[in-house]
Design an enzyme around this catalytic site. Structure first.
Site, PDB file in Angstrom:
ATOM      1  N   ALA A 175       0.903  -1.470   0.319  1.00  0.00           N
ATOM      2  CA  ALA A 175       0.229   0.505  -0.317  1.00  0.00           C
ATOM      3  C   ALA A 175       1.018   1.230   0.073  1.00  0.00           C
ATOM      4  CB  ALA A 175      -0.833   0.424   1.125  1.00  0.00           C
ATOM      5  N   THR A 176       1.067   2.260  -0.855  1.00  0.00           N
ATOM      6  CA  THR A 176       1.695   2.619  -1.168  1.00  0.00           C
ATOM      7  C   THR A 176       1.293   3.209  -2.592  1.00  0.00           C
ATOM      8  OG1 THR A 176       4.140   3.656  -0.810  1.00  0.00           O
ATOM      9  CG2 THR A 176       3.548   2.801  -1.812  1.00  0.00           C
ATOM     10  N   THR A 177       2.221   4.375  -3.409  1.00  0.00           N
ATOM     11  CA  THR A 177       2.249   5.185  -4.532  1.00  0.00           C
ATOM     12  C   THR A 177       3.588   5.395  -4.204  1.00  0.00           C
ATOM     13  OG1 THR A 177      -0.162   5.524  -4.501  1.00  0.00           O
ATOM     14  CG2 THR A 177       0.933   6.171  -6.439  1.00  0.00           C
ATOM     15  N   ASP A 185       4.886   8.883  -2.204  1.00  0.00           N
ATOM     16  CA  ASP A 185       4.960   9.510  -1.458  1.00  0.00           C
ATOM     17  C   ASP A 185       4.710   8.851  -0.258  1.00  0.00           C
ATOM     18  OD1 ASP A 185       3.764   6.861  -1.386  1.00  0.00           O
ATOM     19  OD2 ASP A 185       2.271   7.475   0.971  1.00  0.00           O
ATOM     20  N   LYS A 187      10.323   6.010   0.323  1.00  0.00           N
ATOM     21  CA  LYS A 187      10.373   5.120  -0.796  1.00  0.00           C
ATOM     22  C   LYS A 187      11.316   5.415  -2.140  1.00  0.00           C
ATOM     23  CE  LYS A 187       5.930   5.206   1.590  1.00  0.00           C
ATOM     24  NZ  LYS A 187       4.099   5.327   1.207  1.00  0.00           N
TER      25      LYS A 187
END
Lengths: 255, 237
Positions: free
Chosen positions: B15-17, B32, B48
């Site tokens: 879960a992230t972008t 993000d 990240k």
């Protein structure tokens, strides 16, 4: 025979003489700090003589290519293992040289049935400020000449013979300026190299050759050889401070 | 991404972008800052977008523990190769090194822990001197893309934005100037955050902005937070 103490001393002395003869024609290497970091310079024939060991550590070496290669690999492996298992901040030239390389070299040198390392090395580590820069000359027998005692002079040199090295150090002591630009530092480094590479007459006066004489000598020598240099940059944001200077940069800097 | 019906939790874990696209000045990689566990936000300042060497970036969507360790191993192995072999590893070699790390990790992924789905961006100096951009699946397959890549839970929205811009925008992505590229990246992340709770987007109250790095021929540049904040204020907020 070799078990007798004086035989061993004799064997070691012979071995030292043999190694010194082998190292004598080696092309000198000069290292000195300048405004933005540390510069290492040498002149060679095709074979690379300056190497990246870790983020802040560079190596220059003269001697047998095979032995230099073994020592270079050992140094990189030691530094990388430390940097990987702990952190890059835990990699230190002082520990690498004094606790790992020196015992390795001494053992090989004194085991008279085995082959010694035919190599003389110069290490440089760039610190957060010039006072923290470290220069080490590591000999084939494990002896380390630390140019940095409590106050680092900010330069170091190696060459084939002790006399040539002393001449280089004399010149560096006189001309080295820690606030010089890269261009200025390159000039001094090239002079130091020339002094170290010049044949020294037996009855030579202790005075250093003049700048024009050094320049003439260098121009002559560089016709059949290539200039090699690298820097350890002090104030860049990336972790890796080592950078080999490109042919273009070398052409501009040495002009 | 992972075709295993027995592991429904997998899709939730990365879960992230993360997004990357080529523009006129090189490759822009943005991510993000949010790290989540299930539907809890555990950290809002995660980085990240990781530098691997002078010209390579690995951007990660997935479990941080595994992802950061993978990045660390990759960084060290590329550096060790360069130092010992006295030459850069080829782009193919780098891409495969990351593939292998992902494949070696797949056992954990099947157990439901440690899925990582990265993007890898670099420059091919030994070849044509152009930027290269890849995305991966959790098993280690790599896919080279011509223009853009996005991964993580917010990626469907981002992919929509980038596809739209690239086809019907004023300029195609590879022709964008840097300012416009940064604006587009911020808008795309904001779009993702709008519908995806696991994407942090821009925290307007706490002033937390995405991380944006640009790879050009000269190396990697991290955009200063003040610059991103100013651009966000003038073109997104």
């Amino acid at each position: 025979m070799i078990e007798e103490p004086y035989r061993w001393v004799e064997a070691i002395a012979n071995r030292r003489e043999y190694i010194e003869t082998q190292l004598a024609p080696g092309s000198p290497i000069a290292a000195l700090n300048y405004r933005d970091g540390i510069l290492l310079v040498t002149v060679g024939h095709a074979r690379q003589k300056l190497f990246e060991i870790y983020d802040r550590i560079a190596l220059g070496a003269i001697g047998h290519p095979g032995d230099i290669e073994r020592l270079r690999m050992a140094a990189i492996e030691l530094a990388s293992t430390e940097g990987f298992t702990r952190s890059a901040a835990d990699v230190s030239l002082r520990r690498l040289a004094f606790y790992s390389l020196s015992p390795l070299l001494k053992t090989a040198f004194e085991q008279v049935y085995g082959a010694p390392y035919l190599a003389r090395m110069i290490f440089a580590e760039v610190g957060p400020e010039p006072e923290a820069d470290l220069f080490l000359r590591v000999e084939y027998d494990g002896a380390i000449a630390a140019e940095a005692g409590l106050t680092s002079p900010g330069f170091c040199a190696i060459s084939g013979t002790t006399r040539a090295t002393e001449a280089m150090e004399e010149l560096l002591r006189r001309d080295h300026d820690p606030k010089a630009t890269l261009h200025g530092a390159m000039k001094v480094a090239l002079d130091a190299w020339s002094v170290g590479a010049m044949p020294i007459a037996e009855d030579a006066a202790s005075d250093l050759p003049s700048h024009p004489a050094l320049l003439d000598f260098r121009v002559e020598k560089l016709r059949g050889a290539t200039l090699e240099a690298c820097v350890l940059e002090r104030n860049v944001t990336t972790a890796i401070r080592y950078r080999a200077l490109t042919a273009n940069e070398l052409a501009t800097l040495s002009a | 991404m992972v075709a295993s019906p027995d592991a429904p939790a997998l899709m939730q874990t990365h879960a992230t972008t993360i997004l990357a696209f080529k523009f006129s000045g090189g490759v822009l990689v943005a991510g993000d800052r949010r790290a989540t566990a299930g539907n809890t936000v555990v950290y809002d300042r995660a980085d990240k977008v990781l530098e691997i060497d002078r010209h390579s970036i690995m951007a990660i969507a997935g479990v941080p523990a595994t992802a950061w360790e993978m990045a660390r191993v990759l960084e060290h192995s590329l550096q060790f190769f360069r130092r010992t072999q006295l030459q850069e590893m080829s782009v193919d070699g780098k891409v495969r090194a990351l593939s292998k790390l992902l494949r070696d990790n797949f056992g954990f992924v099947l157990q439901g822990v440690g899925v990582v789905v990265p993007i890898f961006a670099t420059y091919d100096f030994a070849g044509d001197g152009q930027a290269r951009l890849y995305f991966y699946d959790a098993m280690g397959a790599n896919f080279e893309v011509a223009e853009y890549a996005a991964t993580g839970s917010g990626s469907p929205a981002v992919r929509g934005v980038l596809f739209y811009e690239n086809h019907w925008g004023k300029k195609k992505l590879p022709k964008l100037r840097e300012e416009d590229a940064v604006t587009l990246a911020l808008r795309a992340l904001d779009t993702a955050a709008e519908s995806d709770t696991a994407t942090g987007g821009v925290d307007r109250a706490a002033k937390i902005f995405p991380i944006i790095k640009i790879i050009s021929r000269d190396g990697i540049r991290t955009l200063p937070e003040a610059e991103i904040a100013a651009r966000f204020k003038s073109t997104v907020a």
